[in-house]
Scaffold this motif. Sequence first.
Motif, PDB file in Angstrom:
ATOM      1  N   GLN A  35      11.312  -1.568  -5.902  1.00  0.00           N
ATOM      2  CA  GLN A  35       9.898  -1.550  -5.724  1.00  0.00           C
ATOM      3  C   GLN A  35       9.865  -0.324  -6.156  1.00  0.00           C
ATOM      4  OE1 GLN A  35       6.852  -4.271  -4.530  1.00  0.00           O
ATOM      5  NE2 GLN A  35       6.952  -6.162  -6.130  1.00  0.00           N
ATOM      6  N   ALA A  36       9.643   0.061  -4.782  1.00  0.00           N
ATOM      7  CA  ALA A  36       9.254   1.230  -3.931  1.00  0.00           C
ATOM      8  C   ALA A  36      10.296   2.067  -4.540  1.00  0.00           C
ATOM      9  CB  ALA A  36       9.642   1.780  -2.712  1.00  0.00           C
ATOM     10  N   GLY A  45       9.630   5.693  -6.910  1.00  0.00           N
ATOM     11  CA  GLY A  45       9.529   6.642  -6.350  1.00  0.00           C
ATOM     12  C   GLY A  45       8.977   7.320  -5.273  1.00  0.00           C
ATOM     13  N   VAL A  46       9.024   6.578  -4.581  1.00  0.00           N
ATOM     14  CA  VAL A  46       9.213   5.943  -3.339  1.00  0.00           C
ATOM     15  C   VAL A  46       9.734   5.535  -2.267  1.00  0.00           C
ATOM     16  CG1 VAL A  46       7.660   5.366  -0.742  1.00  0.00           C
ATOM     17  CG2 VAL A  46       6.390   5.386  -3.167  1.00  0.00           C
ATOM     18  N   PHE A  47      10.547   6.330  -1.002  1.00  0.00           N
ATOM     19  CA  PHE A  47      11.687   6.273  -0.151  1.00  0.00           C
ATOM     20  C   PHE A  47      11.249   6.184   1.144  1.00  0.00           C
ATOM     21  CE2 PHE A  47      12.738   8.989  -3.805  1.00  0.00           C
ATOM     22  CZ  PHE A  47      13.132   8.191  -5.127  1.00  0.00           C
ATOM     23  N   ALA A  66       0.578  -1.222   0.061  1.00  0.00           N
ATOM     24  CA  ALA A  66      -0.300   0.049   0.289  1.00  0.00           C
ATOM     25  C   ALA A  66       0.712   1.384   0.134  1.00  0.00           C
ATOM     26  CB  ALA A  66      -1.063  -0.195   1.292  1.00  0.00           C
ATOM     27  N   LEU A  67       2.089   1.134   0.706  1.00  0.00           N
ATOM     28  CA  LEU A  67       2.908   2.320   0.682  1.00  0.00           C
ATOM     29  C   LEU A  67       3.676   2.440  -0.724  1.00  0.00           C
ATOM     30  CD1 LEU A  67       3.852   4.690   2.747  1.00  0.00           C
ATOM     31  CD2 LEU A  67       6.280   2.936   2.783  1.00  0.00           C
ATOM     32  N   ILE A  68       4.093   1.372  -1.119  1.00  0.00           N
ATOM     33  CA  ILE A  68       4.486   1.588  -2.991  1.00  0.00           C
ATOM     34  C   ILE A  68       3.406   1.908  -3.517  1.00  0.00           C
ATOM     35  CG2 ILE A  68       5.732   0.318  -4.775  1.00  0.00           C
ATOM     36  CD1 ILE A  68       6.296  -2.026  -1.972  1.00  0.00           C
ATOM     37  N   ASP A  69       1.992   1.935  -3.290  1.00  0.00           N
ATOM     38  CA  ASP A  69       1.372   2.273  -4.801  1.00  0.00           C
ATOM     39  C   ASP A  69       1.045   3.939  -4.045  1.00  0.00           C
ATOM     40  OD1 ASP A  69       2.118  -0.017  -5.844  1.00  0.00           O
ATOM     41  OD2 ASP A  69      -0.010  -1.148  -5.347  1.00  0.00           O
ATOM     42  N   PHE A 118      11.246  -5.386   9.072  1.00  0.00           N
ATOM     43  CA  PHE A 118      11.869  -4.688   8.552  1.00  0.00           C
ATOM     44  C   PHE A 118      11.305  -4.943   6.368  1.00  0.00           C
ATOM     45  CE2 PHE A 118      14.856  -2.299   5.761  1.00  0.00           C
ATOM     46  CZ  PHE A 118      15.060  -0.935   7.050  1.00  0.00           C
ATOM     47  N   MET A 119      11.624  -4.374   5.935  1.00  0.00           N
ATOM     48  CA  MET A 119      10.841  -3.937   4.198  1.00  0.00           C
ATOM     49  C   MET A 119      12.091  -5.222   3.855  1.00  0.00           C
ATOM     50  SD  MET A 119       9.795  -1.246   1.738  1.00  0.00           S
ATOM     51  CE  MET A 119       7.935  -0.188   2.791  1.00  0.00           C
ATOM     52  N   LYS A 120      11.542  -5.533   2.711  1.00  0.00           N
ATOM     53  CA  LYS A 120      12.456  -6.793   2.402  1.00  0.00           C
ATOM     54  C   LYS A 120      13.404  -5.909   0.663  1.00  0.00           C
ATOM     55  CE  LYS A 120       9.072 -10.637   3.408  1.00  0.00           C
ATOM     56  NZ  LYS A 120       7.849 -11.618   2.465  1.00  0.00           N
TER      57      LYS A 120
END
Lengths: 279, 327
Positions: A94-95, A99-101, A72-75, A86-88
């Motif tokens: 993908q993030a 353009g998501v950091f 959801a954060l990535i999209d 932790f995020m994989k």
Amino acid sequence: MMVRHGKTVLFFIGLTLWAAQPVLAAEGKTLQIDGSTTVGPLGDAFAEVFKELHPDVSITVKKTGSGDGAAALIDGRCDIAMMSRFMKDKEFQQAVEKGVFPVAHVIAMDGVCVVVHPSNPVTELRTEQIRDIYMGKITNWKELGGPDMPIVPVSRDTSSGTYESFHSMVMHNEKMAANVEYVNSNPQAHARVRSTPGAIGYVGIGFLDRYVKALKVDGVMPTRSTIAKGIYPVSRPLFLFTNGYPKLGSIIHAFCTFYLTEKGQEIIEAKGFVPVTEY
Amino acid sequence: MTTAGSQSDAAVQFTRPLRLTFRDDLSSTLLSWLVKSFLFVVTFCSVAAVLLIFVFVIRQAAPFFAESRVSPLERLTEFFTSRRWFPEHQAHPEYGILAIIAGSFYVTITSLLIAVPTGLLAAVFLSDIASFRTRQICKPLIEILAAIPSVAYGVFAVMVVAPWLQKNIGFPTGTNALNASLILSVMAMPTIISVAEDALSAVGREIREASYALGATRAETMLRIVIPAAHSGILAAVILGMMRAVGETMVVWMASGNATQIPSPWWDLSQSVRTMTATIAGELGEVPQGTTHFHSLFAIGLVLLIFTFCLNLLSEHFIMQMKKPKR
């Protein structure tokens, strides 16, 4: 008679067809929080306080799991992702491509204490042994150096956050055996272990007292300090992820630093987690 | 009863004209229509509530069977034939309720095996043997049993019965099928006793007297005449008690242990089981809405609803039989 019954049957069929229609819900403008069912209760409680502080912002907290939170954060479907891991690498990749950091904020430590009846001479188990117990491979305490007594494994209900923590940290997502008993609260798990000599169960650190005996896991005793430091094997940090470090003074920033406030720490303890400041 | 004197007084006071004016006629018609429709609305509300519950449960259960990932037939087959219930598993959830249905049957049937003979004997005692005074004391006391909230029974099961079973009988776990059945039988007993007692009392005095006149003893009269004559009412009592046991939630959730297994060997009641009601009550609270797990709980609810619906029809049937004059 038949005709009357025929009408009734038709009526029920009609009702069923109508009932099968999907439900549509409208969505307003909100601060969206999504993710882990473990962190969910904290997100809910924080949001409750924030609704009083900022009545103009409507906050929605969804609990769909860490993976869904990350997605959801990535999209861009949420502002804050709650995650119990932790995020994989792949999610990070993908993030960044979109353009998501992602920035991680550790808001609390989660530790699950494994407990037995005080009369049980066993004081220490390895993670694999606990897993074998809950998978039904070890069924008697004598296999673990205890008395000849069948083991009664007690678990929390599968929808609870504590179950989720135990399931991923100890069980490594293996399915539990059929003879595992389920209770639906920490006090009930405590009561079952307290009254059953052969029982093994797990509870949050807030529920340890002299009526149940906490076991050392892999040689480490569960205490607030060992959990906060992460030495205790069944402990892990709980994260909030945001897109970049939130703008200072924004509501997202306030939410992600709320765990530092007195009220925030109170909530963390009340929900059975350990504040990171316990170090 | 009124005396002849007051009847003649009433006749004197009767002053309403025998011919009504149009206005009187209209207002009384309107009034009767209003009252009728008001009563209809009130009655319809309770009927509508039942229908809406049906609609709601079906509506929420439908997505479970109509999910696109697996065919409805596969879903149904897994649902009713698999013993593995892992609805929360991230990668490979499993939705088999065979063990859960079996659990419901275990506690229901065992509790009936305890409650029916006890309840029936108590009903016989109350209807034919006990003195008027004893009955006046016993009946309200039995009805109090029905008024105790089920959570109180549940606490009793966990805190008293479970440790007792562990200590004195040596069961490894005290929250098991036997514990739940014991408590359920106590809870079903008031229903069974009072309905069965009504049925036994409904058998006329003349039938009993005829039996005595033919030289039958009291026991023979009871066993060969009264109980057979009241059999449909007694069956209704058993079914009503069964419905109480099937539908009970809080007690079984606390007392049965909720392990998703069919005891092996099959008669071993010291093992813990999980029932349909307990599964719904225990998991619905925290399950995320709209997930397959959420809908699967409503599917269990639907199975339960259909089951109790059938039981209810059956008991209606027996009660109707009881009300028919016996010849």
